[in-house]
Scaffold this motif. Structure first.
Motif, PDB file in Angstrom:
ATOM      1  N   SER A   1       0.837  -1.212   0.000  1.00 57.08           N
ATOM      2  CA  SER A   1       0.000   0.000   0.000  1.00 57.08           C
ATOM      3  C   SER A   1       0.866   1.254   0.000  1.00 57.08           C
ATOM      4  O   SER A   1       0.572   2.223  -0.708  1.00 57.08           O
ATOM      5  CB  SER A   1      -0.930   0.014   1.213  1.00 57.08           C
TER       6      SER A   1
ATOM      7  N   GLU B   1       2.397   1.577  -3.480  1.00 61.13           N
ATOM      8  CA  GLU B   1       1.392   2.063  -4.429  1.00 61.13           C
ATOM      9  C   GLU B   1       1.097   3.550  -4.189  1.00 61.13           C
ATOM     10  O   GLU B   1       0.943   4.311  -5.151  1.00 61.13           O
ATOM     11  CB  GLU B   1       0.120   1.227  -4.322  1.00 61.13           C
TER      12      GLU B   1
ATOM     13  N   PRO C   1      -2.352   1.912  -8.173  1.00 60.98           N
ATOM     14  CA  PRO C   1      -2.254   0.522  -7.715  1.00 60.98           C
ATOM     15  C   PRO C   1      -1.461  -0.340  -8.693  1.00 60.98           C
ATOM     16  O   PRO C   1      -1.471  -0.109  -9.905  1.00 60.98           O
ATOM     17  CB  PRO C   1      -3.713   0.070  -7.644  1.00 60.98           C
ATOM     18  N   LEU C   2      -0.792  -1.336  -8.134  1.00 57.70           N
ATOM     19  CA  LEU C   2      -0.043  -2.304  -8.945  1.00 57.70           C
ATOM     20  C   LEU C   2      -0.850  -3.585  -9.158  1.00 57.70           C
ATOM     21  O   LEU C   2      -0.654  -4.284 -10.144  1.00 57.70           O
ATOM     22  CB  LEU C   2       1.282  -2.655  -8.267  1.00 57.70           C
TER      23      LEU C   2
ATOM     24  N   GLY D   1       1.085  -2.061 -12.829  1.00 60.87           N
ATOM     25  CA  GLY D   1       1.750  -3.228 -12.252  1.00 60.87           C
ATOM     26  C   GLY D   1       2.561  -3.999 -13.275  1.00 60.87           C
ATOM     27  O   GLY D   1       3.657  -4.483 -12.988  1.00 60.87           O
TER      28      GLY D   1
ATOM     29  N   TYR E   1       5.686  -2.055 -13.810  1.00 55.28           N
ATOM     30  CA  TYR E   1       6.537  -2.209 -12.638  1.00 55.28           C
ATOM     31  C   TYR E   1       7.225  -3.574 -12.643  1.00 55.28           C
ATOM     32  O   TYR E   1       8.423  -3.681 -12.398  1.00 55.28           O
ATOM     33  CB  TYR E   1       5.711  -2.018 -11.363  1.00 55.28           C
TER      34      TYR E   1
END
Length: 132
Positions: free
Chosen positions: A36, A39, A45-46, A60, A63
């Motif tokens: 969290s 992110e 968010p990932l 994501g 990443y």
């Protein structure tokens, strides 16, 4: 690899926060908090937590691609350092006088070169004062 990258990679690999936490030997709440925070620092968010198994968001995926590149670079670095450590590659510079270069080193360096052909040898010649 950085801890947050390891955490994200393990979640991706396990497709589950709880399984990843087990594999990482941390609690699931601690892993969730770490992700969290990651992110939040990235601003997006990932992981898509609404799917089972968990899946990556577009951010994501980017990443994780970066993590995989980082892992490959780290592995390449380890191989290169191992090659240097084992004298499979690298450069050695030797500085000495004309007498040592002409009379002593040829035989020694020939044997060394046969044993370690990928190691580059640089031979410098000069006085001890010039070599300092």
């Amino acid at each position: 690899m950085q801890q947050d990258m390891r955490y994200a990679y393990e979640i991706y690999r396990q497709k589950s926060f709880s399984k990843a936490a087990q594999a990482l030997f941390i609690t699931q709440p601690a892993l969730s908090i770490a992700i969290s925070k990651l992110e939040a620092s990235l601003g997006m968010p990932l992981f898509d937590r609404s799917t089972r198994p968990i899946s990556l968001t577009p951010a994501g995926r980017i990443y994780l691609q970066t993590i995989e590149k980082t892992r490959a670079l780290e592995q390449d670095l380890r191989h290169q350092l191992d090659d240097i450590r084992a004298l499979r590659t690298g450069t050695i510079t030797i500085g000495s006088s004309h007498f040592i270069n002409a009379c002593i080193l040829p035989e020694v360096l020939t044997r060394f070169n046969r044993k370690f052909p990928q190691v580059k040898l640089n031979l410098l010649e000069g006085s001890s004062h010039a070599m300092a």
